[in-house]
Every structure is written in structure tokens, then in C-alpha cells.
Design a protein around this motif. Structure first.
Motif, PDB file in Angstrom:
ATOM      1  N   PRO A 191       0.811  -1.229   0.000  1.00  0.00           N
ATOM      2  CA  PRO A 191       0.000   0.000   0.000  1.00  0.00           C
ATOM      3  C   PRO A 191       0.840   1.272   0.000  1.00  0.00           C
ATOM      4  CG  PRO A 191      -0.167  -1.141   2.127  1.00  0.00           C
ATOM      5  CD  PRO A 191       0.532  -2.063   1.188  1.00  0.00           C
ATOM      6  N   ALA A 194       1.895   1.852  -3.715  1.00  0.00           N
ATOM      7  CA  ALA A 194       0.746   2.198  -4.557  1.00  0.00           C
ATOM      8  C   ALA A 194       0.235   3.603  -4.238  1.00  0.00           C
ATOM      9  CB  ALA A 194      -0.362   1.170  -4.366  1.00  0.00           C
ATOM     10  N   MET A 195       0.082   3.913  -2.966  1.00  0.00           N
ATOM     11  CA  MET A 195      -0.455   5.216  -2.573  1.00  0.00           C
ATOM     12  C   MET A 195       0.527   6.337  -2.884  1.00  0.00           C
ATOM     13  SD  MET A 195      -2.310   4.154   1.009  1.00  0.00           S
ATOM     14  CE  MET A 195      -2.917   5.812   1.367  1.00  0.00           C
ATOM     15  N   ILE A 198       0.671   7.317  -6.623  1.00  0.00           N
ATOM     16  CA  ILE A 198      -0.452   8.178  -7.010  1.00  0.00           C
ATOM     17  C   ILE A 198      -0.269   9.585  -6.448  1.00  0.00           C
ATOM     18  CG2 ILE A 198      -2.935   8.566  -6.729  1.00  0.00           C
ATOM     19  CD1 ILE A 198      -2.383   6.411  -8.734  1.00  0.00           C
ATOM     20  N   HIS A 199       0.186   9.670  -5.200  1.00  0.00           N
ATOM     21  CA  HIS A 199       0.432  10.989  -4.598  1.00  0.00           C
ATOM     22  C   HIS A 199       1.451  11.770  -5.434  1.00  0.00           C
ATOM     23  CE1 HIS A 199      -0.646   9.189  -0.378  1.00  0.00           C
ATOM     24  NE2 HIS A 199      -1.682   9.285  -1.182  1.00  0.00           N
ATOM     25  N   MET A 219      -5.023   2.650  -7.313  1.00  0.00           N
ATOM     26  CA  MET A 219      -4.342   2.312  -6.065  1.00  0.00           C
ATOM     27  C   MET A 219      -4.735   0.917  -5.598  1.00  0.00           C
ATOM     28  SD  MET A 219      -4.506   5.340  -3.274  1.00  0.00           S
ATOM     29  CE  MET A 219      -4.077   7.020  -3.707  1.00  0.00           C
ATOM     30  N   TRP A 297       0.068  -2.584 -11.611  1.00  0.00           N
ATOM     31  CA  TRP A 297       1.285  -2.242 -10.867  1.00  0.00           C
ATOM     32  C   TRP A 297       2.371  -1.746 -11.827  1.00  0.00           C
ATOM     33  CZ3 TRP A 297       2.745  -2.663  -5.586  1.00  0.00           C
ATOM     34  CH2 TRP A 297       4.121  -2.554  -5.331  1.00  0.00           C
ATOM     35  N   LEU A 300       1.598   1.743 -13.180  1.00  0.00           N
ATOM     36  CA  LEU A 300       1.808   2.762 -12.152  1.00  0.00           C
ATOM     37  C   LEU A 300       3.300   3.004 -11.940  1.00  0.00           C
ATOM     38  CD1 LEU A 300       0.379   4.606 -10.157  1.00  0.00           C
ATOM     39  CD2 LEU A 300       0.368   2.728  -8.496  1.00  0.00           C
TER      40      LEU A 300
END
Length: 314
Positions: A191, A194-195, A198-199, A219, A297, A300
């Protein structure tokens, strides 16, 4: 107890504060501007939820010499910073070391210390459950509930557990021992990566992210794929509820993330994509070993790393 905190960022500073309050002889290793700030002003912390300020006097050094002995050394750094510190730790005579922070490669770090140290090292790995940011002045904003660290050894019981207990006995700080710390740390990374990706892609505009359904779903899907990699390799996801949320209760996960990104405290938490990039690189090997498809994944990772590299080019 004579304790060294190697690293004077947000997490290391709060850990030093807790151990000082616990009656220990605490030394903090810091460099450059941070070293000067601590020398001049002491350890200044604004406790966000507790609405109070504290100033602690600690010993300050900018270099760990070979013969400097400490009962405990806590290395509190970003994942990409650990490799530069390991040789220094290996040459030092202190025996009890806790590497604190995100860690995707704990086994190899332990192997390096074992193979390159002149004295036998007792090594544990930990993760402090707190966050925050460091202001330009040097003041730390610490965001947490009570002080807490999840900690464990790769080889059963921590051999210096009694020393840890003594150091924290009078501190308002909880040690949560974990029998499978490597799996816990790897589960925790999913997490986080992933988070934070994006941030980073959204320039840490949390309000924008909270209202971007596609970003929140990306996410969740990336987390699911990351957990699949670990499961394929035999890791037990810990805490297990993370997998249930992203697979069976995706709608709850979505709304939970939406609410989380609306919280005002998010603007008080520092992020570092250099650390995330390093975790991606280490995780690549796990993906190859698992040999399963992870398109969300991978996408991203590509987007965020491409943006990160473009920043350096321009």
C-alpha cells in the motif's frame, strides 16, 4: 542505557525524544544543516494531535567512529539510504542494531552485516507507526497516536530483547514484537508504494486525489497485484484484512481511501519518491520470481518513474 539514533529526520527525532523521556543517554547522528540545527536549538518537536511542543537536549555527532560503543543503535532512514550506512555499522564495535523503516531487502542487509563485521551483530528490523514533516527551521511536526514500533528478528526471538525492554521501560512507547517481520514489512510496502506513486503523480494534491475515482481504483488494483506477488512467493499478507479489503470489499476500500485523502493532516506528512523508486527496483526481482502478470502495478511504476526521471532531466 546508551543509545544512538542514526538519522535525525521525522521518525528518528521522535524516537530520540521518546528514549530521552525514558531516561536513556541518547545520541543523535545528523549531518550538515540538521547537525547545526540540533546543536543550536536541541530537538524541537510539535506533537500534532497532542497539541504541545517539546524541546530535548541530546548528544549530537556527525560521524560514527569504529570504537564508539552503544548498547543499542537504531538506524532510522529511508530505504534507499540504508546501503550507504551498512558499511559504517559493520565497522563499528556495537552489537545490537535495529534497522527501522521501509525495507524490501532485510535478508540481504542482515547478510551484509554478518559477513563484514568484526564482531557478531544482533540485528532486528522495525517500523515506527508515525509520520510528519520537518520544517525549514528544523522543527519536527510529529503525527501519531501513541508511540509504537513493530519489531522483530529474521531468526526467531530478538537476542537483545531484554536490552530493548530496559531502554523503553520508562518511555511512553510500545514495542509490538512480530515473529515474521520480513513478511510484515513486505506486506506493508504494497500500500505504501501504490499510494505514494499516485500521490507523486498528482503532485501530492490530496483533495484532487480524493475526488479522482480512477486514481483511487488504480491504487486498489495495484495493491491487489502486489499482494498476489507476495502470496505466490509464499508470504502471508499481514495484516490479512488488507487482502480482504482490496478483493472482497473493494467498495469499502475505495470509500476508506477517499475519506483518508480528505484528512487535513495529510499535508503535514512528507513523501520521498526516491525511496519509492528504490523499492520498485527491489520488488522487480520478486515479480520475476513470482512470474505472474501485474499490468496495473507495472503501469503505475512506469508512469511514476518516468515522471521522476523527467524531473532530473529538466
Amino acid at each position: 542505557m546508551k543509545v544512538l539514533i542514526f538519522g535525525a529526520g521525522v521518525l528518528g527525532s521522535y524516537l530520540a525524544h521518546s528514549l530521552v523521556k525514558g531516561g536513556n543517554d541518547v545520541t543523535v547522528l545528523a549531518r550538515s544543516k540538521r547537525y547545526e540545527q540540533l546543536k543550536q536549538d536541541g530537538l524541537v518537536i510539535r506533537h500534532y494531535f497532542q497539541r504541545k511542543n517539546t524541546v530535548d537536549s541530546v548528544n549530537i555527532i556527525d560521524k560514527l567512529e569504529q570504537d564508539d560503543y552503544y548498547d543499542l543503535i537504531f538506524v532510522v532512514m529511508k530505504y534507499n539510504q540504508f546501503p550507504s550506512v551498512l558499511p559504517v555499522l559493520a565497522q563499528n564495535i556495537s552489537k545490537n542494531i535495529v534497522l527501522v523503516g521501509n525495507n524490501a531487502d532485510s535478508a540481504n542487509m542482515q547478510r551484509f552485516l554478518n559477513e563484514n563485521s568484526n564482531v557478531k551483530k544482533n540485528i532486528a528490523f522495525g517500523f515506527q507507526l508515525s509520520g510528519g514533516k520537518r520544517e525549514e527551521s528544523g522543527r519536527i511536526i510529529s503525527i501519531r497516536g501513541g508511540g509504537q514500533m513493530v519489531i522483530g528478528s529474521l531468526e526467531g526471538d530478538i537476542p537483545f530483547k531484554a536490552t530493548l525492554e530496559k531502554a523503553f521501560k520508562e518511555a511512553k512507547y510500545k514495542l509490538t514484537y512480530h515473529d515474521h517481520i520480513d513478511g510484515w514489512l513486505k506486506s506493508h510496502l504494497i500500500p505504501i508504494v501504490a499510494m505514494n506513486s499516485i500521490h507523486y503523480l498528482n503532485n501530492f494534491d490530496f483533495k484532487k486525489i480524493a475526488n479522482d475515482k480512477n486514481a483511487l481504483l488504480q491504487m486498489i488494483s495495484a495493491m491487489d497485484e502486489g499482494f498476489m506477488v507476495l502470496e505466490k512467493l509464499g508470504y502471508k499478507i499481514d495484516p490479512a484484512f488488507q487482502v480482504k479489503l482490496v478483493r472482497r470489499y473493494r467498495n469499502i476500500a475505495y470509500h476508506g481511501l477517499k475519506i483518508f485523502h480528505k484528512l487535513p493532516m495529510n499535508n503535514m506528512i512528507e513523501g520521498s519518491f526516491s525511496e519509492i523508486e528504490a523499492i520498485y527496483r527491489t520488488f522487480d526481482q520478486l515479480q520475476k520470481e513470482a512470474n505472474i502478470s501485474t499490468p496495473i502495478w507495472d503501469d503505475l511504476k512506469k508512469q511514476s518513474i518516468d515522471q521522476y526521471r523527467d524531473e532530473f532531466i529538466h
